[in-house]
Design a protein around this motif. Sequence first.
Motif, PDB file in Angstrom:
ATOM      1  N   GLU A  20      16.625  52.835  82.756  1.00  0.00           N
ATOM      2  CA  GLU A  20      15.398  53.648  83.473  1.00  0.00           C
ATOM      3  C   GLU A  20      14.270  52.604  83.674  1.00  0.00           C
ATOM      4  OE1 GLU A  20      13.124  57.770  83.703  1.00  0.00           O
ATOM      5  OE2 GLU A  20      13.144  56.791  81.835  1.00  0.00           O
ATOM      6  N   ALA A  21      14.057  51.805  82.734  1.00  0.00           N
ATOM      7  CA  ALA A  21      12.937  50.827  82.715  1.00  0.00           C
ATOM      8  C   ALA A  21      13.095  49.770  83.820  1.00  0.00           C
ATOM      9  CB  ALA A  21      12.736  49.869  81.341  1.00  0.00           C
ATOM     10  N   LEU A  22      14.071  49.450  84.123  1.00  0.00           N
ATOM     11  CA  LEU A  22      14.347  48.672  85.343  1.00  0.00           C
ATOM     12  C   LEU A  22      14.097  49.234  86.649  1.00  0.00           C
ATOM     13  CD1 LEU A  22      17.946  47.173  84.361  1.00  0.00           C
ATOM     14  CD2 LEU A  22      15.508  45.890  83.853  1.00  0.00           C
ATOM     15  N   ALA A  23      14.546  50.528  86.931  1.00  0.00           N
ATOM     16  CA  ALA A  23      13.981  51.384  87.893  1.00  0.00           C
ATOM     17  C   ALA A  23      12.545  51.414  88.026  1.00  0.00           C
ATOM     18  CB  ALA A  23      14.795  52.612  87.929  1.00  0.00           C
ATOM     19  N   MET A  24      12.031  51.531  86.958  1.00  0.00           N
ATOM     20  CA  MET A  24      10.488  51.698  87.145  1.00  0.00           C
ATOM     21  C   MET A  24       9.813  50.611  87.103  1.00  0.00           C
ATOM     22  SD  MET A  24      10.221  54.025  83.467  1.00  0.00           S
ATOM     23  CE  MET A  24       8.417  54.685  83.710  1.00  0.00           C
ATOM     24  N   ALA A  25      10.276  49.395  87.137  1.00  0.00           N
ATOM     25  CA  ALA A  25       9.567  48.128  87.100  1.00  0.00           C
ATOM     26  C   ALA A  25       9.832  47.693  88.897  1.00  0.00           C
ATOM     27  CB  ALA A  25      10.243  46.841  86.492  1.00  0.00           C
ATOM     28  N   VAL A  26      10.668  48.300  89.628  1.00  0.00           N
ATOM     29  CA  VAL A  26      10.438  47.797  90.969  1.00  0.00           C
ATOM     30  C   VAL A  26       9.466  48.316  91.877  1.00  0.00           C
ATOM     31  CG1 VAL A  26      12.101  47.769  92.971  1.00  0.00           C
ATOM     32  CG2 VAL A  26      13.269  47.712  90.515  1.00  0.00           C
ATOM     33  N   ASP A  27       8.806  47.563  92.299  1.00  0.00           N
ATOM     34  CA  ASP A  27       7.828  47.860  93.644  1.00  0.00           C
ATOM     35  C   ASP A  27       8.399  47.844  94.838  1.00  0.00           C
ATOM     36  OD1 ASP A  27       5.676  47.994  95.301  1.00  0.00           O
ATOM     37  OD2 ASP A  27       4.460  46.685  94.156  1.00  0.00           O
ATOM     38  N   ARG A  28       8.913  49.226  95.164  1.00  0.00           N
ATOM     39  CA  ARG A  28       9.971  49.077  96.147  1.00  0.00           C
ATOM     40  C   ARG A  28       9.229  48.883  97.641  1.00  0.00           C
ATOM     41  NH1 ARG A  28      11.251  51.910  92.148  1.00  0.00           N
ATOM     42  NH2 ARG A  28      13.431  52.350  91.623  1.00  0.00           N
ATOM     43  N   ASP A  29       8.141  49.034  97.907  1.00  0.00           N
ATOM     44  CA  ASP A  29       7.279  48.747  99.146  1.00  0.00           C
ATOM     45  C   ASP A  29       7.072  47.345  99.154  1.00  0.00           C
ATOM     46  OD1 ASP A  29       7.225  51.491  99.956  1.00  0.00           O
ATOM     47  OD2 ASP A  29       5.205  51.573  98.717  1.00  0.00           O
ATOM     48  N   ALA A  30       6.865  46.621  98.133  1.00  0.00           N
ATOM     49  CA  ALA A  30       6.600  45.220  98.246  1.00  0.00           C
ATOM     50  C   ALA A  30       8.035  44.440  98.457  1.00  0.00           C
ATOM     51  CB  ALA A  30       5.902  44.692  96.630  1.00  0.00           C
ATOM     52  N   LEU A  31       9.041  45.160  97.848  1.00  0.00           N
ATOM     53  CA  LEU A  31      10.304  44.461  97.824  1.00  0.00           C
ATOM     54  C   LEU A  31      10.954  44.431  99.348  1.00  0.00           C
ATOM     55  CD1 LEU A  31      12.823  44.173  95.880  1.00  0.00           C
ATOM     56  CD2 LEU A  31      13.644  46.230  96.572  1.00  0.00           C
ATOM     57  N   ILE A  32      10.414  45.451 100.028  1.00  0.00           N
ATOM     58  CA  ILE A  32      10.766  45.511 101.561  1.00  0.00           C
ATOM     59  C   ILE A  32       9.766  44.775 102.541  1.00  0.00           C
ATOM     60  CG2 ILE A  32       9.982  47.491 102.611  1.00  0.00           C
ATOM     61  CD1 ILE A  32      13.824  46.567 102.292  1.00  0.00           C
ATOM     62  N   PRO A  34       8.920  41.862 102.994  1.00  0.00           N
ATOM     63  CA  PRO A  34       8.986  40.508 103.891  1.00  0.00           C
ATOM     64  C   PRO A  34       9.759  40.751 104.935  1.00  0.00           C
ATOM     65  CG  PRO A  34       9.390  40.241 101.411  1.00  0.00           C
ATOM     66  CD  PRO A  34       9.219  41.678 101.462  1.00  0.00           C
ATOM     67  N   PHE A  35      10.582  42.054 104.924  1.00  0.00           N
ATOM     68  CA  PHE A  35      11.612  42.116 106.085  1.00  0.00           C
ATOM     69  C   PHE A  35      10.798  42.867 107.214  1.00  0.00           C
ATOM     70  CE2 PHE A  35      13.952  41.825 102.098  1.00  0.00           C
ATOM     71  CZ  PHE A  35      14.895  41.182 102.337  1.00  0.00           C
ATOM     72  N   GLY A  36       9.662  43.254 107.078  1.00  0.00           N
ATOM     73  CA  GLY A  36       8.792  43.777 108.363  1.00  0.00           C
ATOM     74  C   GLY A  36       9.472  45.063 109.002  1.00  0.00           C
ATOM     75  N   VAL A  37      10.141  46.028 108.257  1.00  0.00           N
ATOM     76  CA  VAL A  37      10.807  47.064 108.669  1.00  0.00           C
ATOM     77  C   VAL A  37       9.798  48.360 108.836  1.00  0.00           C
ATOM     78  CG1 VAL A  37      12.669  48.772 108.446  1.00  0.00           C
ATOM     79  CG2 VAL A  37      12.870  46.285 107.763  1.00  0.00           C
ATOM     80  N   ASP A  38       9.459  48.749 109.866  1.00  0.00           N
ATOM     81  CA  ASP A  38       8.267  50.077 110.031  1.00  0.00           C
ATOM     82  C   ASP A  38       9.158  51.189 109.564  1.00  0.00           C
ATOM     83  OD1 ASP A  38       6.399  48.279 110.876  1.00  0.00           O
ATOM     84  OD2 ASP A  38       6.800  48.365 112.882  1.00  0.00           O
ATOM     85  N   GLY A  39       8.620  52.167 109.096  1.00  0.00           N
ATOM     86  CA  GLY A  39       9.163  53.414 108.653  1.00  0.00           C
ATOM     87  C   GLY A  39      10.083  53.396 107.782  1.00  0.00           C
ATOM     88  N   TRP A  40      10.346  52.198 106.930  1.00  0.00           N
ATOM     89  CA  TRP A  40      11.100  52.256 105.772  1.00  0.00           C
ATOM     90  C   TRP A  40      11.165  53.459 104.781  1.00  0.00           C
ATOM     91  CZ3 TRP A  40      11.548  50.391 100.684  1.00  0.00           C
ATOM     92  CH2 TRP A  40      12.836  50.143 100.095  1.00  0.00           C
ATOM     93  N   LYS A  41      12.170  54.177 104.177  1.00  0.00           N
ATOM     94  CA  LYS A  41      11.914  54.985 103.299  1.00  0.00           C
ATOM     95  C   LYS A  41      12.429  54.447 102.150  1.00  0.00           C
ATOM     96  CE  LYS A  41      12.771  58.799 106.640  1.00  0.00           C
ATOM     97  NZ  LYS A  41      13.705  60.062 106.809  1.00  0.00           N
ATOM     98  N   ASP A 105      18.632  36.349  99.331  1.00  0.00           N
ATOM     99  CA  ASP A 105      18.059  35.332  98.374  1.00  0.00           C
ATOM    100  C   ASP A 105      16.459  35.998  98.373  1.00  0.00           C
ATOM    101  OD1 ASP A 105      19.937  33.556  98.549  1.00  0.00           O
ATOM    102  OD2 ASP A 105      19.216  32.189 100.196  1.00  0.00           O
ATOM    103  N   ILE A 106      15.865  36.504  99.432  1.00  0.00           N
ATOM    104  CA  ILE A 106      14.523  37.103  99.493  1.00  0.00           C
ATOM    105  C   ILE A 106      14.490  38.185  98.446  1.00  0.00           C
ATOM    106  CG2 ILE A 106      12.726  38.207 100.806  1.00  0.00           C
ATOM    107  CD1 ILE A 106      13.674  36.386 103.111  1.00  0.00           C
ATOM    108  N   LEU A 107      15.398  39.044  98.515  1.00  0.00           N
ATOM    109  CA  LEU A 107      15.710  40.393  97.923  1.00  0.00           C
ATOM    110  C   LEU A 107      15.739  39.961  96.346  1.00  0.00           C
ATOM    111  CD1 LEU A 107      15.820  43.437  98.595  1.00  0.00           C
ATOM    112  CD2 LEU A 107      18.128  43.291  98.041  1.00  0.00           C
ATOM    113  N   PHE A 108      16.526  39.068  96.043  1.00  0.00           N
ATOM    114  CA  PHE A 108      16.686  38.667  94.608  1.00  0.00           C
ATOM    115  C   PHE A 108      15.454  37.913  93.912  1.00  0.00           C
ATOM    116  CE2 PHE A 108      17.283  35.262  91.228  1.00  0.00           C
ATOM    117  CZ  PHE A 108      17.853  35.939  90.422  1.00  0.00           C
ATOM    118  N   GLU A 109      14.657  37.227  94.658  1.00  0.00           N
ATOM    119  CA  GLU A 109      13.315  36.711  94.334  1.00  0.00           C
ATOM    120  C   GLU A 109      12.362  37.736  93.652  1.00  0.00           C
ATOM    121  OE1 GLU A 109      11.933  34.143  97.272  1.00  0.00           O
ATOM    122  OE2 GLU A 109      13.568  32.635  97.113  1.00  0.00           O
ATOM    123  N   ARG A 110      12.171  38.963  94.867  1.00  0.00           N
ATOM    124  CA  ARG A 110      11.602  40.066  94.712  1.00  0.00           C
ATOM    125  C   ARG A 110      11.823  40.717  93.284  1.00  0.00           C
ATOM    126  NH1 ARG A 110       6.694  40.758  97.948  1.00  0.00           N
ATOM    127  NH2 ARG A 110       7.102  38.969  99.495  1.00  0.00           N
TER     128      ARG A 110
END
Length: 223
Positions: A20-32, A34-41, A105-110
């Motif tokens: 669970e600690a891994l799930a808590m650590a992920v900043d989901r909005d920042a993760l996505i 770089p891809f510039g996806v509007d309205g991503w959930k 590559d971008i996803l892994f870096e984030r």
Amino acid sequence: LFGLQVMSDRGFLADPANREALAMAVDRDALIAPFGVDGWKATALLVPRGLEGDADAGGDRWPEMTMDSRRALAASRVLRWQQTREAEDRNVRLAIWLPQGPGADILFERVARDFAAIGVTARRAAPREAGDLRFVDIVSRYPRASWFLNRFNCRIREGLCEPLADSKLDQARASEDMAARAALVAEAEQLLTEANVFVPFGSPIRWALVRGDVIGFSTNSWG
């Protein structure tokens, strides 16, 4: 499903609270971002809300916690685990499998940056290596809660699973009472969530390229 499936229950990953600690650590909005996806959930849930068979088990996880407080709690779990280990074996290192490509590559870096924020070192798994965590990117074949939960069935033998959750889903399939069926599905989701067999990011990303004069085209969450 768009996230990381837990493939190993050894070492740090043996404890559901550590997973669970891994799930808590992920900043989901920042993760996505770089891809510039509007309205991503973005979501930390296994099952999107509002699907058929969904008993509406509530909103997203950790609603009262900020990103900083989530990471502080996650980091404390990493530290607690480290304190139980020998000095030479205290580093938490996880191999993450992703496909080859610039997007991965971008996803892994984030993800690696987010894990590092709580004291976990991530490395890219080799092409033929299973990895401790495996990237999953798949659109559901039909809009029902059961599809998402069945992806973690122990019979599939891909990653960690929860036998009691499978039992609840079996009972739901056998029930003719819709309310009872939805309640059993909700219980199965809760069991899988507590087992932390998957680190969700949000909805999968799909692109649509159409001419501007095409009539009647609309995007939808099922790709």
